[in-house]
Design an enzyme around this catalytic site. Sequence first.
Site, PDB file in Angstrom:
ATOM      1  N   MET A   1       0.754  -1.089  -0.094  1.00  0.00           N
ATOM      2  CA  MET A   1      -0.120   0.022   0.044  1.00  0.00           C
ATOM      3  C   MET A   1       1.065   1.256  -0.102  1.00  0.00           C
ATOM      4  O   MET A   1       0.467   2.280   0.317  1.00  0.00           O
ATOM      5  CB  MET A   1      -1.025  -0.067   1.234  1.00  0.00           C
ATOM      6  CG  MET A   1      -1.707  -1.123   1.187  1.00  0.00           C
ATOM      7  SD  MET A   1      -3.468  -0.804   1.935  1.00  0.00           S
ATOM      8  CE  MET A   1      -3.080  -0.556   3.722  1.00  0.00           C
TER       9      MET A   1
ATOM     10  N   ALA B   1       4.299   3.880   0.873  1.00  0.00           N
ATOM     11  CA  ALA B   1       4.974   4.477   2.190  1.00  0.00           C
ATOM     12  C   ALA B   1       5.865   3.432   2.414  1.00  0.00           C
ATOM     13  O   ALA B   1       6.017   2.791   3.676  1.00  0.00           O
ATOM     14  CB  ALA B   1       3.855   4.550   3.448  1.00  0.00           C
TER      15      ALA B   1
ATOM     16  N   GLY C   1      11.364  -2.824   5.405  1.00  0.00           N
ATOM     17  CA  GLY C   1      10.764  -4.083   5.692  1.00  0.00           C
ATOM     18  C   GLY C   1      10.100  -4.317   4.170  1.00  0.00           C
ATOM     19  O   GLY C   1      10.270  -5.462   3.502  1.00  0.00           O
ATOM     20  N   HIS C   2       9.529  -3.439   3.218  1.00  0.00           N
ATOM     21  CA  HIS C   2       9.044  -3.745   2.178  1.00  0.00           C
ATOM     22  C   HIS C   2      10.077  -4.234   1.221  1.00  0.00           C
ATOM     23  O   HIS C   2      10.155  -5.071   0.361  1.00  0.00           O
ATOM     24  CB  HIS C   2       8.193  -2.520   1.339  1.00  0.00           C
ATOM     25  CG  HIS C   2       7.020  -2.134   2.421  1.00  0.00           C
ATOM     26  ND1 HIS C   2       6.998  -1.075   2.965  1.00  0.00           N
ATOM     27  CD2 HIS C   2       5.832  -2.923   2.215  1.00  0.00           C
ATOM     28  CE1 HIS C   2       5.776  -1.065   3.509  1.00  0.00           C
ATOM     29  NE2 HIS C   2       4.978  -2.134   2.796  1.00  0.00           N
TER      30      HIS C   2
ATOM     31  N   LYS D   1       4.986  -9.935   9.228  1.00  0.00           N
ATOM     32  CA  LYS D   1       4.407  -8.876  10.341  1.00  0.00           C
ATOM     33  C   LYS D   1       2.931  -9.083  10.406  1.00  0.00           C
ATOM     34  O   LYS D   1       2.515  -9.044  11.329  1.00  0.00           O
ATOM     35  CB  LYS D   1       4.896  -7.456   9.753  1.00  0.00           C
ATOM     36  CG  LYS D   1       4.131  -6.320  10.098  1.00  0.00           C
ATOM     37  CD  LYS D   1       4.458  -5.829  11.496  1.00  0.00           C
ATOM     38  CE  LYS D   1       4.028  -4.709  11.987  1.00  0.00           C
ATOM     39  NZ  LYS D   1       2.474  -4.422  11.515  1.00  0.00           N
TER      40      LYS D   1
ATOM     41  N   GLN E   1      -2.779 -12.113   7.867  1.00  0.00           N
ATOM     42  CA  GLN E   1      -2.865 -11.967   6.548  1.00  0.00           C
ATOM     43  C   GLN E   1      -2.419 -13.066   5.491  1.00  0.00           C
ATOM     44  O   GLN E   1      -2.736 -13.403   4.520  1.00  0.00           O
ATOM     45  CB  GLN E   1      -2.615 -10.685   6.033  1.00  0.00           C
ATOM     46  CG  GLN E   1      -2.368 -10.195   4.570  1.00  0.00           C
ATOM     47  CD  GLN E   1      -2.055  -8.647   4.239  1.00  0.00           C
ATOM     48  OE1 GLN E   1      -2.879  -7.749   4.626  1.00  0.00           O
ATOM     49  NE2 GLN E   1      -1.017  -8.568   4.197  1.00  0.00           N
TER      50      GLN E   1
ATOM     51  N   SER F   1       6.553  -0.421  10.108  1.00  0.00           N
ATOM     52  CA  SER F   1       5.368  -0.486   9.599  1.00  0.00           C
ATOM     53  C   SER F   1       5.162   0.773   8.957  1.00  0.00           C
ATOM     54  O   SER F   1       5.681   1.854   9.717  1.00  0.00           O
ATOM     55  CB  SER F   1       4.201  -0.858  10.732  1.00  0.00           C
ATOM     56  OG  SER F   1       2.979  -0.168  10.539  1.00  0.00           O
ATOM     57  N   SER F   2       4.273   0.830   7.901  1.00  0.00           N
ATOM     58  CA  SER F   2       4.210   2.361   7.356  1.00  0.00           C
ATOM     59  C   SER F   2       3.275   3.378   8.466  1.00  0.00           C
ATOM     60  O   SER F   2       3.567   4.463   8.674  1.00  0.00           O
ATOM     61  CB  SER F   2       3.283   2.145   6.353  1.00  0.00           C
ATOM     62  OG  SER F   2       3.939   1.604   5.354  1.00  0.00           O
ATOM     63  N   ARG F   3       2.464   2.673   9.501  1.00  0.00           N
ATOM     64  CA  ARG F   3       1.799   3.143  10.307  1.00  0.00           C
ATOM     65  C   ARG F   3       2.663   3.718  11.713  1.00  0.00           C
ATOM     66  O   ARG F   3       1.908   4.618  12.380  1.00  0.00           O
ATOM     67  CB  ARG F   3       0.656   2.440  10.788  1.00  0.00           C
ATOM     68  CG  ARG F   3      -0.462   2.141   9.719  1.00  0.00           C
ATOM     69  CD  ARG F   3      -1.790   1.480  10.498  1.00  0.00           C
ATOM     70  NE  ARG F   3      -2.777   1.730   9.408  1.00  0.00           N
ATOM     71  CZ  ARG F   3      -3.319   0.501   8.816  1.00  0.00           C
ATOM     72  NH1 ARG F   3      -2.668  -0.395   8.762  1.00  0.00           N
ATOM     73  NH2 ARG F   3      -4.361   1.020   7.997  1.00  0.00           N
TER      74      ARG F   3
HETATM   75  O1  PAF Z   1      -0.090  -5.599   3.593  1.00  0.00           O
HETATM   76  C1  PAF Z   1      -0.793  -4.784   3.046  1.00  0.00           C
HETATM   77  O2  PAF Z   1       0.165  -3.882   2.676  1.00  0.00           O
HETATM   78  C2  PAF Z   1      -2.101  -4.896   2.175  1.00  0.00           C
HETATM   79  O3  PAF Z   1      -2.789  -5.598   3.095  1.00  0.00           O
HETATM   80  C3  PAF Z   1      -1.896  -5.614   0.862  1.00  0.00           C
HETATM   81  C4  PAF Z   1      -1.637  -6.864   1.052  1.00  0.00           C
HETATM   82  C5  PAF Z   1      -0.890  -4.848   0.062  1.00  0.00           C
HETATM   83  C6  PAF Z   1      -3.530  -5.701   0.431  1.00  0.00           C
HETATM   84  O4  PAF Z   1      -3.885  -4.075   0.112  1.00  0.00           O
END
Ligand code: PAF
Length: 291
Positions: free
Chosen positions: A36, A38, A42-43, A155, A159, A191-193
Site C-alpha cells: 500500500m 509508504a 521491510g518492504h 508482520k 493476512q 510498519s508504515s503506520r
Molecule cells: O499488507 C498490505 O500492505 C496490504 O494489506 C496488501 C496485502 C497490499 C493488500 O492491500
Amino acid sequence: MPKRNGLVVARTRAEARDWRRQLQAQGKRIAFVPTMGALHTGHLSLVQIGREKADVVAASIFVNPTQFAAHEDLGTYPRAEDSDLQKLAEAGCTFCYCPSPSEMYPAGDSTRVTVKDLSHILEGEVRPHFFEGVASVVSRLFLHVGPDVAVFGEKDFQQLLVIRRMVQDLGFPIEIVGGATTRETDGLAMSSRNAYLNAEERARAAAVYRVMTETAAKVETGERISAAAEAAQQALLGAGFASVDYVAVRRGDTLAPFGGDTAPVGVTGRLLIAARMGKTRLIDNMAFVRK
Ligand code: PAF
C-alpha cells in the site's frame, strides 16, 4: 508505458497484462510484492526475496479502500508514490502496478472474496471488514499482474495465512512466500503506520517486542498460557499502551487455540499481539516452539 529508472509503471489492468505477456513470452518468472506504499526497509526486504525467487520483481502500490472501515485511516494513510517508485527501482524492482480505485473497483462493482473462519478471529474480530478487503484486492492484483510467486511480510501473519488459504482454495497457480519481519534496533516491527507515533509514543512502542519475547520464552518453557497472556497485557498497559486488543497464543498453522492451557511440546505456535499506543494500533507476532 512510462519508465522511471528502468521501472515500468502501469496504471491499468490492460497495461499490467501487456507487461506480463511480454515477460512470459521471454520465459521470465515473475515475483510480486503487493504493497500500500509508504515503503520502508521491510518492504524492500520482500523485494529482495522476490529477486531470489524469480527473474523479475513486480510490486504494486494501492491503498485499498475496501480493507478500511469508515472510522479508520484511509484518508490519512501515508502516500509517497514518487519516493516509493524510486526505492523500488533502487531495490531492483522492474515493474510497479499503481491502479486507481476505479480501475480496481469499476463502477457497479459488487464482487468480494471471503475466506471464512480465519478471517473472523483475532484481527477479524477487531476489524471485521479487513480480510474480505484484503482477499478481494489481492485476488484482483493476482489476476491483473499474473505472478508466479508472491511475497508477503510475516508482520501481518494472519493476512499471510488468509492469502495462502485463498490461493489454495481458488487454485491460483502462485507460490506464496512469507518474509521475516524487519525490526528497528529496539525491536519495533517496521510498519508504515509507525509514522503516526510521536517521539514519546515511538520510544514506548518498543515494549511490544520486549513483552512478546518474554511471553514467548514463558510459553516455550511450559508456563500457563492464560497467566503469560495476562502478564503480557498488564506489562503493555504499564508501558503506556492505552489498550490491548489481544495477546493470543495459538497454533502456528491455523491460529486455532491449543486445546489446553499449555502449549504442546514440539508444536510450532504463534504469539500475536495487538495494542493501541495513542491513536496508533500496533500489531506484531512471533513464532515459538514449546521445549
Ligand atoms: O499488507 C498490505 O500492505 C496490504 O494489506 C496488501 C496485502 C497490499 C493488500 O492491500
